[in-house]
Design a protein around this motif. Structure first.
Motif, PDB file in Angstrom:
ATOM      1  N   MET A   1      51.493  22.755  25.990  1.00 27.95           N
ATOM      2  CA  MET A   1      50.576  22.079  25.079  1.00 27.95           C
ATOM      3  C   MET A   1      49.479  23.064  24.679  1.00 27.95           C
ATOM      4  SD  MET A   1      48.323  18.643  25.795  1.00 27.95           S
ATOM      5  CE  MET A   1      49.787  17.720  26.223  1.00 27.95           C
ATOM      6  N   ASP A   2      49.318  23.283  23.388  1.00 27.61           N
ATOM      7  CA  ASP A   2      48.313  24.220  22.914  1.00 27.61           C
ATOM      8  C   ASP A   2      46.916  23.628  23.067  1.00 27.61           C
ATOM      9  OD1 ASP A   2      50.220  26.065  22.181  1.00 27.61           O
ATOM     10  OD2 ASP A   2      50.480  25.190  20.190  1.00 27.61           O
ATOM     11  N   VAL A   3      45.944  24.528  23.241  1.00 25.29           N
ATOM     12  CA  VAL A   3      44.560  24.109  23.336  1.00 25.29           C
ATOM     13  C   VAL A   3      43.705  25.146  22.634  1.00 25.29           C
ATOM     14  CG1 VAL A   3      44.252  25.274  25.555  1.00 25.29           C
ATOM     15  CG2 VAL A   3      42.717  23.399  24.913  1.00 25.29           C
ATOM     16  N   SER A   4      42.665  24.718  21.975  1.00 29.44           N
ATOM     17  CA  SER A   4      41.797  25.651  21.258  1.00 29.44           C
ATOM     18  C   SER A   4      41.083  26.560  22.250  1.00 29.44           C
ATOM     19  CB  SER A   4      40.777  24.878  20.432  1.00 29.44           C
ATOM     20  OG  SER A   4      41.426  24.076  19.471  1.00 29.44           O
ATOM     21  N   PRO A   5      41.143  27.869  22.058  1.00 27.62           N
ATOM     22  CA  PRO A   5      40.439  28.784  22.965  1.00 27.62           C
ATOM     23  C   PRO A   5      38.937  28.519  22.923  1.00 27.62           C
ATOM     24  CG  PRO A   5      41.994  29.969  21.549  1.00 27.62           C
ATOM     25  CD  PRO A   5      41.888  28.583  21.003  1.00 27.62           C
ATOM     26  N   GLN A   6      38.307  28.619  24.092  1.00 29.43           N
ATOM     27  CA  GLN A   6      36.864  28.430  24.152  1.00 29.43           C
ATOM     28  C   GLN A   6      36.199  29.710  24.636  1.00 29.43           C
ATOM     29  OE1 GLN A   6      35.181  24.702  25.486  1.00 29.43           O
ATOM     30  NE2 GLN A   6      37.216  23.819  25.782  1.00 29.43           N
ATOM     31  N   ARG A   7      35.018  29.962  24.119  1.00 26.31           N
ATOM     32  CA  ARG A   7      34.227  31.119  24.562  1.00 26.31           C
ATOM     33  C   ARG A   7      33.574  30.751  25.883  1.00 26.31           C
ATOM     34  NH1 ARG A   7      32.898  30.347  19.342  1.00 26.31           N
ATOM     35  NH2 ARG A   7      30.825  29.578  19.894  1.00 26.31           N
ATOM     36  N   THR A   8      33.947  31.473  26.918  1.00 26.12           N
ATOM     37  CA  THR A   8      33.577  31.106  28.275  1.00 26.12           C
ATOM     38  C   THR A   8      32.888  32.260  28.987  1.00 26.12           C
ATOM     39  OG1 THR A   8      35.524  29.666  28.373  1.00 26.12           O
ATOM     40  CG2 THR A   8      34.467  30.211  30.464  1.00 26.12           C
ATOM     41  N   ALA A   9      31.817  31.956  29.693  1.00 23.91           N
ATOM     42  CA  ALA A   9      31.143  32.944  30.546  1.00 23.91           C
ATOM     43  C   ALA A   9      31.289  32.500  31.989  1.00 23.91           C
ATOM     44  CB  ALA A   9      29.669  33.064  30.174  1.00 23.91           C
ATOM     45  N   VAL A  10      31.602  33.440  32.856  1.00 23.74           N
ATOM     46  CA  VAL A  10      31.738  33.174  34.284  1.00 23.74           C
ATOM     47  C   VAL A  10      30.683  34.003  35.005  1.00 23.74           C
ATOM     48  CG1 VAL A  10      33.241  33.310  36.293  1.00 23.74           C
ATOM     49  CG2 VAL A  10      34.208  32.677  34.066  1.00 23.74           C
ATOM     50  N   ILE A  11      29.746  33.332  35.640  1.00 29.68           N
ATOM     51  CA  ILE A  11      28.664  34.033  36.335  1.00 29.68           C
ATOM     52  C   ILE A  11      29.060  34.219  37.791  1.00 29.68           C
ATOM     53  CG2 ILE A  11      26.196  34.122  36.734  1.00 29.68           C
ATOM     54  CD1 ILE A  11      27.021  33.840  33.782  1.00 29.68           C
ATOM     55  N   GLY A  12      29.278  35.468  38.175  1.00 28.52           N
ATOM     56  CA  GLY A  12      29.741  35.799  39.518  1.00 28.52           C
ATOM     57  C   GLY A  12      31.171  36.288  39.464  1.00 28.52           C
ATOM     58  N   ALA A  13      31.439  37.485  39.973  1.00 29.55           N
ATOM     59  CA  ALA A  13      32.783  38.063  39.922  1.00 29.55           C
ATOM     60  C   ALA A  13      33.332  38.303  41.317  1.00 29.55           C
ATOM     61  CB  ALA A  13      32.777  39.363  39.119  1.00 29.55           C
ATOM     62  N   GLY A  14      33.085  37.326  42.214  1.00 26.85           N
ATOM     63  CA  GLY A  14      33.673  37.378  43.545  1.00 26.85           C
ATOM     64  C   GLY A  14      35.059  36.758  43.527  1.00 26.85           C
ATOM     65  N   TYR A  15      35.522  36.272  44.696  1.00 29.00           N
ATOM     66  CA  TYR A  15      36.856  35.666  44.785  1.00 29.00           C
ATOM     67  C   TYR A  15      37.036  34.558  43.754  1.00 29.00           C
ATOM     68  CZ  TYR A  15      38.476  37.930  49.070  1.00 29.00           C
ATOM     69  OH  TYR A  15      38.911  38.842  49.974  1.00 29.00           O
TER      70      TYR A  15
END
Length: 448
Positions: A1-15
């Motif tokens: 099922m296709d979904v519109s891409p969202q601009r996402t920020a992830v704070i923290g680059a641990g596990y």
């Protein structure tokens, strides 16, 4: 099922953050991961992943190549155009046992003014019940929504857990924000549990603490098996066929650990105490887990007669196989208790090479067991089953192999002329009579 891409920020680059970012990018979203560690960001931009996690380096490389994944140390720039911002921040155990939310507080205060109107802030970290409401008050902006979306990732299988989830929990009073977060995962076709934020936060603690109780329970059963001559493997196999119980988390060992179960159990106990609710069952599980680690060392002492100046070859340091994480490691706890009892510990782990206080860490299993009075297997790495135990018998001073994970083949140990001991398991026929663990005096005579 296709979904519109969202601009996402992830704070923290641990596990959690790196896995979340790389996996969301693989689903077609445009992701920027943020971390305060500039050296880590530089390595990640080159596709270098420090975390030992299957499939993660490949996902990071693919995301960098197709342009869906980027890394930065500038949180303001990362969130300026974001539609969704994930908080994947450390919430370690504070001195009083509560979850330390200082990293969350600092980041929310910094990014609040920079978030675009309509952005959804997502708590991915494990946080106490009520944190989503607290973050909303800190932001103090009516044009933003806060959603609780706890992670259920196991180290060593985090990517597979993310891409093949049992369920996705989304908690918020804002229906549109909850839908937008759920839509991020739509390609996974997983069941979505939609609820309020407080319930979503409680789900994570309730799940982890149930597993902690289950592990403490099976360790207590294993101890009873030793007393009554039963075999814990047979017992748990019989239990696991009951669908009300299931087979998962029924393996006894040297105690449970890792970065999640200890701190989450402590945090839920503190929450219960603050609310005036007695949670004796969970407290007993925590207490029993401490005792279990001590019991492993006590059993070694009983087998050897004394731990003073005893040489122990320790196989495994990580809290479980498939990771290089030492946080809350039962193996490391056993090593520390052995050293405190006067033993000399030499350890080997295929994924750990750093120096440890009072514990010699070598780069080969056979070097770890050389001249050892006993071997303690504390982490269930598959390669330990393939060791040449006849060669190990020649290298050791003593004869005891204490398998705290019930991971090895007792027959192979016995065939090598060594004495196998496990957790809650009956000793194989012939083992006690062929060669019993040598005493301290015998060890001194053989090495003189």
């Amino acid at each position: 099922m296709d979904v519109s891409p969202q601009r996402t920020a992830v704070i923290g680059a641990g596990y959690v953050g790196l896995t979340t970012g790389a996996c969301l990018a693989s689903l077609g979203h445009h992701v920027v991961c943020v971390d305060v560690d500039e050296a880590k960001i530089a390595r990640l931009r080159q596709g270098r992943v420090d975390i030992l996690e299957p499939d993660l380096p490949e996902l990071v490389a693919a995301g960098l190549t197709d342009g869906h994944l980027d890394f930065t140390g500038d949180v303001t720039t990362a969130v300026r155009a974001a539609e969704v911002v994930f908080l994947c921040l450390p919430t370690p155990m504070a001195a009083d046992g509560r979850a330390d939310l200082s990293a969350v507080e600092s980041v929310v205060a910094e990014l609040g003014p920079s978030l675009p109107t309509g952005c959804v802030v997502v708590n991915k970290s494990t946080v106490p019940v009520g944190t989503a409401a607290w973050v909303r008050r800190m932001l103090d902006r009516d044009d933003l929504a806060v959603v609780s979306n706890p992670e259920f990732l196991r180290e060593g299988s985090a990517v597979q857990d993310f891409l093949n989830p049992d369920r996705i929990v989304v908690g918020s009073d804002d229906e549109d924000a909850a839908r937008r977060v759920a839509d991020l995962y739509r390609p996974l076709r997983a069941p979505v549990v939609r609820t309020d934020a407080a319930s979503a936060e409680m789900i994570k603690y309730a799940a982890n603490c149930f597993l902690a109780v289950k592990l403490s329970y099976v360790n207590a059963i294993a101890e009873l098996c030793e007393v009554f001559g039963a075999d814990v493997d047979a017992v748990t196999t019989g239990m696991g066929h009951d669908p009300r119980i299931g087979r998962a988390f029924l393996r006894p060992g040297p105690g449970w650990g890792g970065p999640c179960l200890p701190k989450d159990s402590s945090a839920l106990l503190r929450m219960a105490d603050t609310a005036g609710v007695r949670f004796d069952l969970l407290q007993a599980a925590v207490d029993d887990n401490t005792r279990q680690g001590e019991r492993v060392v006590r059993r070694l002492a009983e087998e050897l007669g004394s731990l003073h100046r005893a040489r122990i070859g320790l196989l495994g340091l990580a809290f479980k196989a498939g990771t290089n994480d030492l946080r809350g490691s039962p193996a490391l706890r056993s090593a520390e208790l052995l050293v405190a009892a006067g033993a000399e510990v030499t350890a080997y782990d295929p994924a750990v090479s750093l120096d440890l206080h009072h514990i010699a860490v070598v780069d080969d299993a056979y070097q770890a067991v050389k001249e050892a009075d006993a071997v303690l297997l504390a982490t269930e790495w598959p390669e330990f089953r393939a060791l040449d135990w006849t060669a190990i018998a020649e290298l050791m001073n003593g004869t005891l192999v204490f398998d705290a994970r019930n991971h090895l083949d007792p027959a192979a140990i016995d065939e090598a002329g060594l004495t196998w001991r496990g957790i809650g398991r009956m000793v194989t026929a012939g083992s006690p009579d062929r060669r019993t663990p040598s005493t301290k005096g015998e060890r001194s005579e053989r090495t003189a």
